[in-house]
Write a protein that holds these residues in place. Structure first.
Motif, short mmCIF file in Angstrom:
data_model
loop_
_atom_site.label_atom_id
_atom_site.label_comp_id
_atom_site.label_asym_id
_atom_site.label_seq_id
_atom_site.Cartn_x
_atom_site.Cartn_y
_atom_site.Cartn_z
N GLY A 8 24.56 19.37 22.61
CA GLY A 8 24.53 17.97 22.21
C GLY A 8 24.30 17.87 20.71
O GLY A 8 24.77 18.70 19.93
N LYS A 9 23.55 16.86 20.29
CA LYS A 9 23.36 16.61 18.87
C LYS A 9 21.98 17.04 18.39
O LYS A 9 20.98 16.90 19.08
CB LYS A 9 23.53 15.10 18.60
N ALA A 10 21.94 17.55 17.16
CA ALA A 10 20.70 17.85 16.47
C ALA A 10 20.58 16.90 15.28
O ALA A 10 21.57 16.58 14.62
CB ALA A 10 20.67 19.29 15.97
N VAL A 11 19.36 16.42 15.04
CA VAL A 11 19.12 15.42 14.01
C VAL A 11 17.98 15.87 13.11
O VAL A 11 16.99 16.45 13.59
CB VAL A 11 18.77 14.05 14.65
N LEU A 12 18.13 15.62 11.81
CA LEU A 12 17.05 15.86 10.84
C LEU A 12 16.45 14.51 10.45
O LEU A 12 17.19 13.56 10.15
CB LEU A 12 17.59 16.58 9.61
N VAL A 13 15.13 14.42 10.46
CA VAL A 13 14.46 13.17 10.10
C VAL A 13 13.87 13.31 8.71
O VAL A 13 13.43 14.38 8.30
CB VAL A 13 13.37 12.79 11.11
#
Length: 313
Positions: free
Chosen positions: A306-311
């Motif tokens: 799926g998706k990986a996100v950086l905050v």
């Protein structure tokens, strides 16, 4: 402000978080305080140096295409947004730069973030969501009763494509490895195939559309599974591939098409409407900016489905 940059091609070790001046805006632009930015395979293909013809070789380069955040400044010529609005959007696909505390954008590059989704989820929508939308609606024109095969279905584009094809009334066969079987089923796939246990070539049915998101299914092999009038769609355009597909399509009823991502505000607004209508956004893992190398290392090695996100806090 912080910004992820690199000054030579290589693996994730070339990525550095550097201090940079906050950019100024023109009268037709907005300054966005970035809350989250997502990771896409195109990112590492560019910083690996695999797409120099399209990205160029001028350094330093930024990383990251899609983002979500808050409008911080508005140019005098901007009409649709004001300071404080929550938005999501995209930067130039081959220039990047979304992994920064602030980005400058035009109105056409953003849309209002639905209140029903988080900034993390909104950042995961633009690139993969628009790619899936463009493939299903435009390139393949998936319709009621169509048989659709999605190879590499457990990635970001694949999980959106499953849902969009189902919304069109198609019957979806999703091909993935063992780790992606459950997620593909959760997204609505009618049949899920574990490629480690069954070869695609041995599938008994024939398809109206085959979507290859793995870059591992050759058209020569795929066309044996296509109906007489059907479409094969692949990712990662190249001059040779585009030319080959153009001449092939002149003489064959089995069409070969290659996605050339065309981000638009219309597409972003369509994704926002879909998100409000229950489109699932598969954010699998969230990292903070200090762990950008780890984030890209794990995603490029296939450790994140799926998706990986950086905050950015």
């Amino acid at each position: 402000m912080r910004k992820v940059l690199y000054s030579r091609f290589g693996d994730e070790r070339v990525l550095e978080v550097r201090e940079q001046p906050t950019p100024a805006i023109a009268k037709d632009q907005l300054l966005i305080q970035v809350k989250a930015a997502s990771i896409n395979p195109l990112d590492w293909k560019i910083y690996h140096g695999e797409m120099k013809l399209l990205s160029g070789s001028k350094f330093p380069k930024g990383v990251g295409i899609d983002f979500a955040g808050i409008v911080s400044q508005v140019g005098l010529g901007v009409a649709r947004y004001q300071v404080g609005d929550a938005v999501f959007g995209f930067l130039d696909v081959f220039k990047g730069g979304a992994l920064a505390d602030y980005v400058v954008v035009a109105e056409a590059a953003i849309a209002s973030k639905p209140a029903t989704i988080s900034f993390d989820q909104a950042a995961a929508l633009p690139v993969t969501g628009l790619a899936a939308l463009q493939i299903v609606d435009q390139l393949a024109a998936v319709g009621q009763g169509h048989e659709v095969l999605i190879n590499g279905a457990a990635g970001g584009v694949g999980l959106f494509a499953i849902q969009l094809a189902k919304r069109c009334g198609a019957r979806v066969t999703a091909v993935t490895g063992p780790a992606g079987l459950q997620r593909a089923t959760q997204m609505g796939a009618d049949l899920v195939v574990d490629y480690t246990k069954q070869r695609i070539s041995q599938l008994p049915q024939r398809f109206d559309t085959i979507i290859d998101l793995s870059d591992k299914l050759a058209f020569k092999a795929a066309k044996e599974l296509l109906k007489p009038r059907a479409t094969f769609v692949s990712m990662l355009p190249s001059p040779l591939g585009l030319a080959g597909s153009f001449f092939h399509n002149l003489f064959s009823s089995r069409k070969r098409k290659i996605l050339i991502l065309k981000p638009t505000a219309t597409g972003l607004n369509a994704l926002a409407a879909l998100a409000q209508d229950g489109l699932q956004i598969p954010v699998e893992k969230v990292y903070d900016l200090a762990h950008v190398r780890q984030a890209y290392g794990e995603t490029s090695q296939g450790k994140v489905r799926g998706k990986a996100v950086l905050v950015l806090n």
